[in-house]
Design an enzyme around this catalytic site. Sequence first.
Site, short mmCIF file in Angstrom:
data_model
loop_
_atom_site.label_atom_id
_atom_site.label_comp_id
_atom_site.label_asym_id
_atom_site.label_seq_id
_atom_site.Cartn_x
_atom_site.Cartn_y
_atom_site.Cartn_z
CE1 TYR A 46 -1.01 2.82 4.96
CE2 TYR A 46 -0.55 4.97 5.92
CZ TYR A 46 -0.33 4.03 4.94
OH TYR A 46 0.58 4.28 3.95
CE LYS A 105 -2.98 4.19 2.39
NZ LYS A 105 -2.24 5.48 2.53
#
Length: 294
Positions: free
Chosen positions: A136, A164
């Site tokens: 992420y 992400k």
Amino acid sequence: MTHDTFTGVFPAMTTPFDDEERIDHETLRDHAQRLEAAGVDGLVPVGTTGESATMSHDEHIEVVETVVDAVDDVPVIAGSGSNNTREALELSERAADAGADGLLLISPYYNIPEPEGMETHYRTVADAVDLPQIIYNVPGRTGRNIAVETAVSLAEHENIVGYKAASGDLNRVGEVIERTREENFEVLSGDDALTLPIIAQGGTGCISVSANVEPERTVALVGAALEGDFTRARELQYELGDLFRTLFIETNPIPINEAMDMRDIHSSTMRSPLNPLQPEHREQLREVLADLER
């Protein structure tokens, strides 16, 4: 669970609290079931939007357990990141034991490791926990981007299957997509406003804040884009654009919790130090939600 699971809409779930800031597990369960019924492709509890930073480890895992128990047919991708590799490893192992189908790991924050340290951090967890994992990138919260070279290298690990993207930098996202497209690797938008352009570059969906309050429309937008119907996807982007912007008018998850309250899904109560939405922004959000209901 294969990497194909990481295609579509994955709400970054809010966490309901009662008036004394205790986790409301009954409402959390209802929230998870409501999202599943709306057609989302998976659920992401205990991330930034779920206020994981204010939870004890035990509370963190209890939320994962509640969501896992609540749903039948969608995967649960548990937030388990930390700026402490040992803590990330512990949370990841416990989330796996709680029944999570995958993990979302924010990059280490505050201590801001160099790329070598960041890669070692992620590989340590991926080597130890046999679940598919999404790295992420959100430099606005962590202070540093995951270097493109680091993401490309990590994509070679069999357990690291996704990225992400929440940097706001479409060039960076595009390069990650281009350089990992031959790998078992999916790129998901972490910014609702950029989901459409990221899918246009080859992304596979989103980990979405807006889907908490508008799951059906978010699912429709992403579905249209993934099917190549960009005319319909643009129409839905225009419908949802004001919501995407207003949900970040103050620090996430302040506006989304207020929106959940306005829609009678759960209380807007958050844990300190998060403050209630400012009155002028509350009225702006109320108008945006009312427009969506017309």
